[in-house]
Write a protein that holds these residues in place. Structure first.
Motif, short mmCIF file in Angstrom:
data_model
loop_
_atom_site.label_atom_id
_atom_site.label_comp_id
_atom_site.label_asym_id
_atom_site.label_seq_id
_atom_site.Cartn_x
_atom_site.Cartn_y
_atom_site.Cartn_z
N ALA A 157 0.83 -1.21 0.00
CA ALA A 157 0.00 0.00 0.00
C ALA A 157 0.86 1.25 0.00
O ALA A 157 0.55 2.24 -0.68
N LEU A 158 1.94 1.26 0.76
CA LEU A 158 2.84 2.42 0.78
C LEU A 158 3.52 2.62 -0.57
O LEU A 158 3.68 3.76 -1.05
N ILE A 159 3.94 1.52 -1.18
CA ILE A 159 4.57 1.62 -2.50
C ILE A 159 3.59 2.20 -3.51
O ILE A 159 3.93 3.06 -4.32
N THR B 67 9.57 -9.91 6.55
CA THR B 67 9.33 -8.54 6.10
C THR B 67 8.80 -8.52 4.67
O THR B 67 7.93 -7.73 4.32
N TRP B 68 9.33 -9.42 3.84
CA TRP B 68 8.99 -9.39 2.41
C TRP B 68 8.00 -10.46 1.99
O TRP B 68 7.58 -10.49 0.83
N LEU B 69 7.60 -11.34 2.92
CA LEU B 69 6.72 -12.43 2.53
C LEU B 69 5.37 -11.96 1.97
O LEU B 69 4.93 -12.46 0.92
N ARG C 126 2.06 -11.35 -2.95
CA ARG C 126 1.22 -10.47 -3.78
C ARG C 126 1.86 -10.18 -5.14
O ARG C 126 1.18 -10.26 -6.18
N ALA C 127 3.15 -9.83 -5.14
CA ALA C 127 3.80 -9.36 -6.37
C ALA C 127 4.27 -10.50 -7.28
O ALA C 127 4.12 -10.41 -8.51
N SER D 98 -3.55 -14.19 -0.02
CA SER D 98 -2.25 -14.08 0.63
C SER D 98 -2.38 -14.19 2.14
O SER D 98 -1.51 -14.74 2.83
N ALA D 99 -3.50 -13.67 2.69
CA ALA D 99 -3.73 -13.79 4.12
C ALA D 99 -3.87 -15.25 4.53
O ALA D 99 -3.41 -15.66 5.60
N GLY D 100 -4.50 -16.07 3.67
CA GLY D 100 -4.61 -17.49 3.95
C GLY D 100 -3.26 -18.18 3.97
O GLY D 100 -2.99 -19.02 4.84
N TYR D 101 -2.41 -17.84 3.03
CA TYR D 101 -1.06 -18.41 3.00
C TYR D 101 -0.27 -18.00 4.24
O TYR D 101 0.46 -18.80 4.84
#
Length: 427
Positions: A55-57, A261-263, A268-269, A278-281
């Motif tokens: 979201a920040l990106i 931090t990057w998971l 997503r990307a 992604s929340a499920g994973y």
């Protein structure tokens, strides 16, 4: 030196992995609850950031490298906060320092949600780091001193499991807010709700008592007119423990933060998963983390601290590389999320009891705070390096590369450390 005596030990009648909790005295249980709750809420506030990176990106147009710097700033300052909190815990008490640390990270998480630009968010995240590091330094020392030797590893393992609970709470709130609010608003809502942990301070202030071994140590130091040196941990015989403990912490923290931090961004990307998918994973990884913390604490008391470190470091390195670099389908990724969380998190469970048992009471706070948080400071560079390197290679490869380096470092340091299982503490 005289060993610490414990009294009023209730006899437990239950059986099972957590039956030992019923054997704790009321004082031990209150300390246990405060430290587990504080670390869980600390985790929730800190993990919010990993979820808002996309979201920040998108909203502010920052690069992945800049996003990594924001994560690194909090981790670097947490190292300072841990060392400082350890010193304060030795001088003014573990319980008082724990209260200050919890209030501190809660306030600056809230202020993160009010940031209007990158510089303001950087300042808020950096200052949050002081409380983030301070909470573990004070809480782990307090719990390690308050729980008898046969349960120390398990108790600190459950405390570490509080991180998975906080991480899970952050994931649930992320899924909720980003599903019902625009991304530009949802990330602020996550940070603003981070003020909630401050409420725990009032309960700790009323119900949690200082550890007996610390009080006895302060009494002896006052009688002798002695004042421990802040630099005592850098002199023999403690220097070797400080160095190897910091190196081990570097591997554990660096690998963990490179992955976690990057998971969410990786899922997503690169895996092209939606917010809910992604929340499920992440939920599978968080479940693995919870059981990893509990298992690490149990094994620390069962097979020893050093062997536990080795088992989890090797497992974490192997799974992190496979998860981020092997060409699996999404179904396999879902399954692998459990061992990823299990091993990457379980590496921490034996650290609290190990440091508690190696540093003398007179400098336990500063020693434990420095060794653990030196690892956090150097490990804090890994999220930034992953973000920078991902500009020249796939994000998954960058994560896997640094995770392998980190956990390899931890395994070497763990191999060189002496065993301390079952050690009784002296004032």
């Amino acid at each position: 030196m005289e060993q610490v005596r414990t009294v009023e030990r209730p006899v437990g009648s239950q059986s099972g992995a957590l039956a030992w909790i019923s054997d704790l005295t009321p004082r031990e249980r209150r300390v246990f609850g405060a430290c587990v709750g504080g670390w869980a809420l600390d985790a929730m506030d800190v993990q919010f950031y990993s979820f808002v990176i996309p979201a920040l990106i998108a909203t502010w147009g920052i690069t992945r490298g800049q996003a990594g710097v924001l994560g690194t700033a909090a981790l670097l300052m947490s190292a300072v906060g841990g060392w400082l909190a350890g010193w304060l815990a030795d001088r003014f008490g573990r319980v008082r320092t724990l209260q200050v640390a919890i209030a501190w990270f809660a306030v600056f998480t809230f202020l993160s949600g009010l940031a209007q630009n990158y510089s303001q968010l950087f300042a808020a995240r950096a200052l949050l780091g002081l409380g983030f590091g301070g909470e573990w330094a004070a809480g782990a020392v307090l719990l390690g001193e308050s729980i008898r030797p046969e349960h120390r590893g398990k108790a600190l393992g459950v405390m570490q499991a509080g991180w998975a609970l906080g991480w899970g709470a952050a994931a649930l709130l992320y899924a909720l807010f980003f599903s019902v609010l625009p991304a530009a608003t949802a990330w602020r809502a996550l940070f603003l709700i981070g003020i909630a942990p401050a409420l725990l301070v009032f309960w700790i202030r009323r119900f949690v008592e200082e550890s007996p071994v610390y009080l006895e140590s302060r009494k002896q130091l006052a009688t002798q007119g002695d004042r421990p040196s802040f630099l005592e941990i850098f002199r023999p015989p403690l220097l070797r423990i400080t160095f190897l403990g910091g190196l081990m912490g570097t591997g554990a923290q660096g690998g963990y933060y490179a992955v976690t931090t990057w998971l969410p961004t990786f899922l997503r990307a690169e895996r092209k998963l939606s917010v809910l998918d992604s929340a499920g994973y992440l939920a599978v990884s968080i479940a693995g983390a919870f059981f990893g913390y509990l298992s690490g604490g149990y094994l620390a008391d069962r097979i020893g601290r050093r062997l536990t470190f080795l088992v989890f470091a090797v497992g974490a390195g192997a799974i992190a590389v496979i998860y981020t670099m092997a060409p699996f389908g999404n179904a396999a990724m879902l399954v692998l999320g459990f061992p990823l969380g299990f091993f990457a998190s379980g590496v921490f469970s034996a650290m609290g009891p190990f440091f508690t048992e190696h540093f003398p009471t007179r400098v336990r706070g500063v020693g434990q705070g420095f060794a653990y948080n030196f690892g956090r400071a150097t490990g804090a560079l890994f999220p930034t390096l992953v973000g920078v390197l991902s500009a020249t290679m796939p994000l998954g490869q960058a994560i896997g590369l640094f995770a392998a380096l980190a956990y390899g470092t931890m395994a070497v340091a763990a191999f060189l450390l002496p065993e301390t299982r079952g050690k009784a503490l002296a004032p």
